[in-house]
Write a protein that holds these residues in place. Structure first.
Motif, mmCIF file in Angstrom:
data_model
loop_
_atom_site.group_PDB
_atom_site.id
_atom_site.type_symbol
_atom_site.label_atom_id
_atom_site.label_comp_id
_atom_site.label_asym_id
_atom_site.label_seq_id
_atom_site.Cartn_x
_atom_site.Cartn_y
_atom_site.Cartn_z
ATOM 1 N N PRO A 661 17.305 0.371 0.849
ATOM 2 C CA PRO A 661 18.110 -0.833 1.107
ATOM 3 C C PRO A 661 19.570 -0.464 1.344
ATOM 4 O O PRO A 661 20.094 0.461 0.722
ATOM 5 C CB PRO A 661 17.944 -1.654 -0.177
ATOM 6 N N PRO A 662 20.241 -1.173 2.220
ATOM 7 C CA PRO A 662 21.661 -0.875 2.463
ATOM 8 C C PRO A 662 22.512 -1.335 1.281
ATOM 9 O O PRO A 662 22.151 -2.258 0.540
ATOM 10 C CB PRO A 662 21.978 -1.683 3.721
ATOM 11 N N ARG A 663 23.639 -0.677 1.113
ATOM 12 C CA ARG A 663 24.583 -1.057 0.056
ATOM 13 C C ARG A 663 25.999 -0.896 0.584
ATOM 14 O O ARG A 663 26.256 -0.091 1.479
ATOM 15 C CB ARG A 663 24.366 -0.207 -1.193
ATOM 16 N N LEU A 664 26.896 -1.657 0.025
ATOM 17 C CA LEU A 664 28.283 -1.645 0.455
ATOM 18 C C LEU A 664 29.104 -0.716 -0.420
ATOM 19 O O LEU A 664 28.957 -0.703 -1.644
ATOM 20 C CB LEU A 664 28.882 -3.048 0.388
ATOM 21 N N ALA A 665 29.976 0.054 0.221
ATOM 22 C CA ALA A 665 30.951 0.869 -0.487
ATOM 23 C C ALA A 665 32.273 0.703 0.241
ATOM 24 O O ALA A 665 32.573 1.423 1.193
ATOM 25 C CB ALA A 665 30.518 2.330 -0.521
ATOM 26 N N GLY A 666 33.054 -0.298 -0.161
ATOM 27 C CA GLY A 666 34.268 -0.618 0.561
ATOM 28 C C GLY A 666 33.944 -1.167 1.931
ATOM 29 O O GLY A 666 33.168 -2.111 2.079
ATOM 30 N N HIS A 667 34.503 -0.542 2.954
ATOM 31 C CA HIS A 667 34.234 -0.967 4.331
ATOM 32 C C HIS A 667 33.134 -0.114 4.958
ATOM 33 O O HIS A 667 33.069 0.015 6.176
ATOM 34 C CB HIS A 667 35.508 -0.869 5.175
ATOM 35 N N THR A 668 32.272 0.435 4.148
ATOM 36 C CA THR A 668 31.200 1.303 4.613
ATOM 37 C C THR A 668 29.855 0.780 4.129
ATOM 38 O O THR A 668 29.726 0.336 2.983
ATOM 39 C CB THR A 668 31.409 2.739 4.105
ATOM 40 N N VAL A 669 28.888 0.810 5.010
ATOM 41 C CA VAL A 669 27.505 0.533 4.645
ATOM 42 C C VAL A 669 26.796 1.863 4.473
ATOM 43 O O VAL A 669 26.859 2.724 5.362
ATOM 44 C CB VAL A 669 26.798 -0.316 5.717
ATOM 45 N N GLU A 670 26.128 2.029 3.341
ATOM 46 C CA GLU A 670 25.384 3.257 3.068
ATOM 47 C C GLU A 670 23.901 2.946 2.979
ATOM 48 O O GLU A 670 23.495 1.905 2.450
ATOM 49 C CB GLU A 670 25.859 3.896 1.758
ATOM 50 N N VAL A 671 23.092 3.847 3.501
ATOM 51 C CA VAL A 671 21.650 3.705 3.407
ATOM 52 C C VAL A 671 21.038 5.087 3.251
ATOM 53 O O VAL A 671 21.473 6.046 3.904
ATOM 54 C CB VAL A 671 21.065 2.981 4.653
ATOM 55 N N ASP A 672 20.073 5.207 2.378
ATOM 56 C CA ASP A 672 19.373 6.475 2.172
ATOM 57 C C ASP A 672 18.195 6.544 3.136
ATOM 58 O O ASP A 672 17.357 5.629 3.177
ATOM 59 C CB ASP A 672 18.876 6.597 0.740
ATOM 60 N N VAL A 673 18.147 7.617 3.898
ATOM 61 C CA VAL A 673 17.061 7.832 4.865
ATOM 62 C C VAL A 673 16.337 9.111 4.473
ATOM 63 O O VAL A 673 16.976 10.158 4.281
ATOM 64 C CB VAL A 673 17.599 7.936 6.304
ATOM 65 N N THR A 674 15.013 9.031 4.366
ATOM 66 C CA THR A 674 14.211 10.167 3.909
ATOM 67 C C THR A 674 13.161 10.525 4.941
ATOM 68 O O THR A 674 12.477 9.634 5.470
ATOM 69 C CB THR A 674 13.508 9.845 2.571
ATOM 70 N N ASN A 675 13.041 11.808 5.244
ATOM 71 C CA ASN A 675 11.937 12.307 6.060
ATOM 72 C C ASN A 675 10.753 12.483 5.126
ATOM 73 O O ASN A 675 10.713 13.399 4.309
ATOM 74 C CB ASN A 675 12.320 13.636 6.711
ATOM 75 N N THR A 676 9.783 11.575 5.233
ATOM 76 C CA THR A 676 8.633 11.587 4.324
ATOM 77 C C THR A 676 7.438 12.347 4.886
ATOM 78 O O THR A 676 6.369 12.346 4.282
ATOM 79 C CB THR A 676 8.212 10.140 4.011
ATOM 80 N N GLY A 677 7.624 13.006 6.031
ATOM 81 C CA GLY A 677 6.534 13.742 6.654
ATOM 82 C C GLY A 677 6.644 15.236 6.449
ATOM 83 O O GLY A 677 7.398 15.732 5.603
ATOM 84 N N LYS A 678 5.908 15.966 7.289
ATOM 85 C CA LYS A 678 5.810 17.418 7.137
ATOM 86 C C LYS A 678 6.492 18.185 8.265
ATOM 87 O O LYS A 678 6.370 19.412 8.326
ATOM 88 C CB LYS A 678 4.337 17.833 7.057
ATOM 89 N N ARG A 679 7.180 17.468 9.168
ATOM 90 C CA ARG A 679 7.861 18.123 10.281
ATOM 91 C C ARG A 679 9.316 17.706 10.301
ATOM 92 O O ARG A 679 9.693 16.627 9.846
ATOM 93 C CB ARG A 679 7.229 17.734 11.628
ATOM 94 N N HIS A 680 10.137 18.583 10.871
ATOM 95 C CA HIS A 680 11.521 18.204 11.144
ATOM 96 C C HIS A 680 11.514 17.077 12.165
ATOM 97 O O HIS A 680 10.676 17.038 13.071
ATOM 98 C CB HIS A 680 12.293 19.415 11.688
ATOM 99 N N GLY A 681 12.446 16.135 12.044
ATOM 100 C CA GLY A 681 12.485 15.034 13.003
ATOM 101 C C GLY A 681 13.840 14.367 13.047
ATOM 102 O O GLY A 681 14.717 14.605 12.209
ATOM 103 N N ARG A 682 14.001 13.525 14.059
ATOM 104 C CA ARG A 682 15.245 12.774 14.257
ATOM 105 C C ARG A 682 14.922 11.299 14.307
ATOM 106 O O ARG A 682 14.005 10.868 15.016
ATOM 107 C CB ARG A 682 15.928 13.196 15.552
ATOM 108 N N THR A 683 15.665 10.535 13.539
ATOM 109 C CA THR A 683 15.553 9.086 13.612
ATOM 110 C C THR A 683 16.892 8.520 14.052
ATOM 111 O O THR A 683 17.934 9.181 13.922
ATOM 112 C CB THR A 683 15.143 8.475 12.263
ATOM 113 N N VAL A 684 16.868 7.325 14.602
ATOM 114 C CA VAL A 684 18.096 6.641 14.998
ATOM 115 C C VAL A 684 18.293 5.472 14.042
ATOM 116 O O VAL A 684 17.523 4.502 14.061
ATOM 117 C CB VAL A 684 18.036 6.156 16.456
ATOM 118 N N VAL A 685 19.286 5.592 13.183
ATOM 119 C CA VAL A 685 19.601 4.547 12.222
ATOM 120 C C VAL A 685 20.320 3.426 12.961
ATOM 121 O O VAL A 685 21.392 3.641 13.538
ATOM 122 C CB VAL A 685 20.474 5.109 11.084
#
Length: 775
Positions: A661-685
């Motif tokens: 879930p996103p969370r606020l830190a001042g004027h910044t939105v933070e979100v934890d993104v995890t690669n839950t698979g077995k290969r290197h990969g790229r996601t677009v947040v």
């Protein structure tokens, strides 16, 4: 401004004993040089600077010895206008121009041809004024031996402005190395109806994505300095201003039934971003806005673009658009006058601007009106350094560098839409490669592409044969043509697919033009050969592939052999039957080396990283299906879903990702993104806003920023996204100022559809409101 000094017989030089004119002094301020030169010009010379009447390929011909000679047509044009303001398409090569490798100029002699023409122009100009050489650069310079990049829709699928900026810089360097100056590039059209044949020229359906890529285009081609252009940079003409992607029924250059709010919210942000980035010029679109064609629309070209946005560059008309205004003015003289008063500075192929002298004499425009437009043309010539270096060129970039950039864009554009059972990446040892796109490069290129030398590029079949692991058997059957009802090749394809472990079925459309095509006077396709299904002038009432392609798809998937469907296309075709295939990818028009990029993804040599820049409909009957519609009770149909088959922003990887879930830190939105698979990969947040309490009716979702993230297997990273007023601002009730919503949801996800179901964080008005600046 009065027209005085007639000058000497030597172009641009004073008489013996007289000082060098101020405009010839490279250390003088540009505006002073422009004013000085204007004061010396006759009315005829001024009108000449605003005309771009001639097709550039008519200015020369090949000689038996392999050189070039100038034509009587060029001599007549420069005599008519006492010089030449601009010349379009000197190096253009395609079926419309009739230029190919036997008649045109290549990378080896393009600069020599440009120099030959320029010397003639300067010598015929009493004041030694050089011409602007204006070229099409829609996805690379449209010239023989120019690097062909993937089309804009594929660029949009990369969601990678940094990579595109490097590719744009390469295209600019190629253009300047061959003696040309100005790049015409589609960037401002927003794909709201995929039936439109020019959908391939759009970055996508979203204004924010298009704006970021337009900024990258301007930075790459022009650099970031507002001063003189370096030898490897080119001023950009951003096409098309404005609203051309919203024409009725997806029909080319038809009317656009746009309210001012839709215009400002959807169709102007990319243009505003380009202007802020320093774009040298824009091209007025064919369509009308609020009852007036863009080329005659003073409210658009002057009141908005110049007065409110502060744009100081050049405005060019689209081909023959000025003459179309005669439908309401009564004749082409008054049409030219209307366009000039509206804000057009440079025409394209029109007759109307050739009569500007007469328009002044009739009182339809003033000489001061001409001076304003001429000053903009001259200012661009001074910024290019043409008065000091009219014949010089920069170094030609290495072709290998262009190929590398083109392939990189193609690779990042390949989008995995579904992958049932993990059939990809390929593990099979016997592969059937089937379909009308499997063994061809020509249909990978897109519209506005010059003829390619034999052997340029790689098809999907050739790349799979070259890159597949040792011991892999790759077999081929075409199956059918792109269009038509001929099913004779399907039994062979069925037999081959049934005998293999995997079928790769390569389907799609084509924008390839040939000598058999018929064209309108502005180059749009009119009568096409049977397999041209996309491109300018090739609009569709439906979005289905050819009947034979659908029959081939049904037949191959019915064999039971796992099938990976690859779509090579210039628009999102409606192919719901592909859901029966084990995997589905789209590569758009990926350029000459797109086959290599597709093969690398299929074989797992690289991870699929593309994300959809447009929503994919189930059928044309659903349209429109763009994600950012107004937040009403958007009802469904009783006979089908109203939702797209695949949503904007969607794209899978060979690994999986989880978003916290996103969370606020001042004027910044933070979100934890995890690669839950077995290969290197790229996601677009992707960060979307969903306004709740606003002074205007909101849209369901609006993309406001995005960030690509590469993660190793099991890696979790906190992605921090700055959130400022620009990310929250909405078009105000008066459509002239920016406002903040009182309450807004922030949603972060991997696609628009996922964002609708994502946990939001809610903001009140915790940010400083933006200044009430014009939008």
């Amino acid at each position: 401004m009065t027209t005085t000094d007639q000058g000497s017989d030597v172009p641009g030089q004073g008489a013996p004993g007289r000082p060098t004119p101020l405009y010839r002094n490279p250390t003088a301020p540009v505006d002073a040089r422009v004013s000085d030169l204007l004061s010396r010009m006759t009315l005829r010379e001024k009108a000449g600077q605003l005309n771009q009447r001639m097709y550039g390929w008519d200015a020369y011909r090949r000689t038996p010895g392999g050189g070039f000679e100038l034509t009587d047509a060029l001599y007549a044009e420069t005599e008519r206008f006492a010089g030449l303001g601009a010349l379009y398409g000197l190096l253009r090569a395609d079926a419309w121009s009739g230029v190919d490798h036997t008649t045109g100029s290549t990378a080896a002699d393009g600069a020599a041809l440009a120099g030959l023409v320029q010397r003639h122009v300067v010598e015929r100009s009493r004041l030694g004024i050089p011409a602007l050489f204006v070229e099409e650069v829609p996805h690379g310079h449209m010239a023989l031996d120019g690097t062909v990049l993937p089309v804009n829709l594929a660029v949009g699928a990369t969601w990678n402005p940094e990579l595109y900026e490097r590719a744009a810089a390469h295209a600019a360097a190629e253009l300047r190395a061959r003696g040309c100056h100005v790049a015409l590039v589609s960037a401002l059209d927003i794909a709201r109806d995929p039936r439109w044949g020019r959908t391939e020229e759009c970055f996508g359906e979203d204004p924010y994505l298009a704006a970021r890529l337009t900024e990258a285009l301007v930075r790459g081609m022009q650099g970031e300095s507002p001063g003189p252009f370096p030898q490897d940079k080119a001023p950009v003409v951003l096409k098309h201003f404005a609203g051309q992607g919203a024409t009725v029924g997806g029909r080319n250059s038809a009317e656009s039934e746009l309210g001012l709010r839709e215009l400002h919210e959807i169709h102007l942000p990319a243009a505003r971003a380009g202007v802020r980035a320093g774009a040298a010029a824009v091209m007025a679109a064919y369509n009308e806005v609020d009852g007036m064609p863009c080329s005659g629309n003073r409210a658009l070209l002057h009141d908005l673009l110049r007065e409110r946005w502060g744009f100081q560059g050049l405005v060019m008309a689209d081909g023959l658009a000025v003459d179309r205004l005669a439908r309401t003015t009564g004749d082409k003289v008054s049409a030219g006058a209307l366009a000039l008063r509206a804000g057009i500075d440079l025409s394209l192929w029109d007759e109307g601007f050739t009569h500007l002298e007469e328009a002044v004499e009739r009182g339809l425009v003033t000489e001061a009106d001409l001076d304003t437009a001429v000053a903009r043309v001259l200012r661009l010539k001074f910024r290019l350094g043409l008065f000091e270096r009219p014949y010089s060129t920069g170094p030609l970039p290495a072709p290998a560098a262009g190929r590398e950039l083109s392939t990189a864009l193609a690779r990042e554009a390949v989008t995995l839409l579904h992958n049932n059972g993990g059939v990809l990446p390929v593990r099979a040892r016997r592969i059937a490669v089937v379909g009308p796109h499997a063994a061809t490069v020509a249909h990978q290129l897109g519209d506005y592409t010059a003829p390619q030398r034999p052997g340029t590029g790689s098809s999907v079949l050739a790349a799979l044969r070259r890159l597949a692991p040792p011991g892999t058997d790759v077999h081929h059957a075409r199956g059918c043509a792109l269009t038509g009802d001929d099913l004779a090749g399907i039994p062979e394809a069925i037999a081959l697919a049934a005998d293999c472990d995997l079928a790769v079925l390569v389907l799609g459309g084509s924008s390839a033009r040939t000598a058999e095509s018929e064209f309108d006077a502005n180059g749009a396709a009119r009568g096409t050969r049977s397999d041209m299904t996309c491109g300018e002038g090739t609009d569709l009432a439906g979005l289905r592939l050819g009947r034979a392609q659908h029959a081939l798809l049904d037949a191959v998937t019915a064999t039971g052999t796992p099938t990976a469907v690859v779509l090579i296309q210039g628009r999102p075709h409606a192919v719901p039957e592909a859901e029966h295939a084990a995997a589905l990818l789209t590569a758009w028009y990926p350029g000459p080396w797109g086959g290599e990029a597709i093969a690398e993804v299929l074989l797992g040599m690289t991870d699929p990283t593309g994300r959809l820049p447009v929503s994919v409909p189930r059928s044309a009957a659903q349209l429109p299906v763009h994600y950012n519609h107004k937040d009403t009770e958007y009802g469904s149909y009783v006979d089908d879903s109203a939702e797209p088959l695949y949503s904007f922003g969607h794209g899978l990887s060979y690994t999986t990702f989880a978003y916290g879930p996103p969370r606020l830190a001042g004027h910044t939105v933070e979100v934890d993104v995890t690669n839950t698979g077995k290969r290197h990969g790229r996601t677009v947040v992707q960060l979307y806003i969903r306004p709740l309490r606003t002074p205007v009716w909101p849209r369901t979702l609006e993309l406001r920023t995005f960030q690509g993230v590469d993660l190793a297997p099991g890696e979790c990273r906190t992605v921090a996204i700055h959130l400022g007023a620009d990310q929250l601002a909405l078009v105000g009730a008066d459509v002239g100022t920016a406002v903040l919503p009182e309450t807004v949801e922030i949603r972060v996800a991997g696609s628009a559809r996922e964002a609708l179901g994502a946990t939001p964080v809610v903001l009140g008005q915790n940010f400083t409101a933006p200044d009430e600046t014009p939008l």
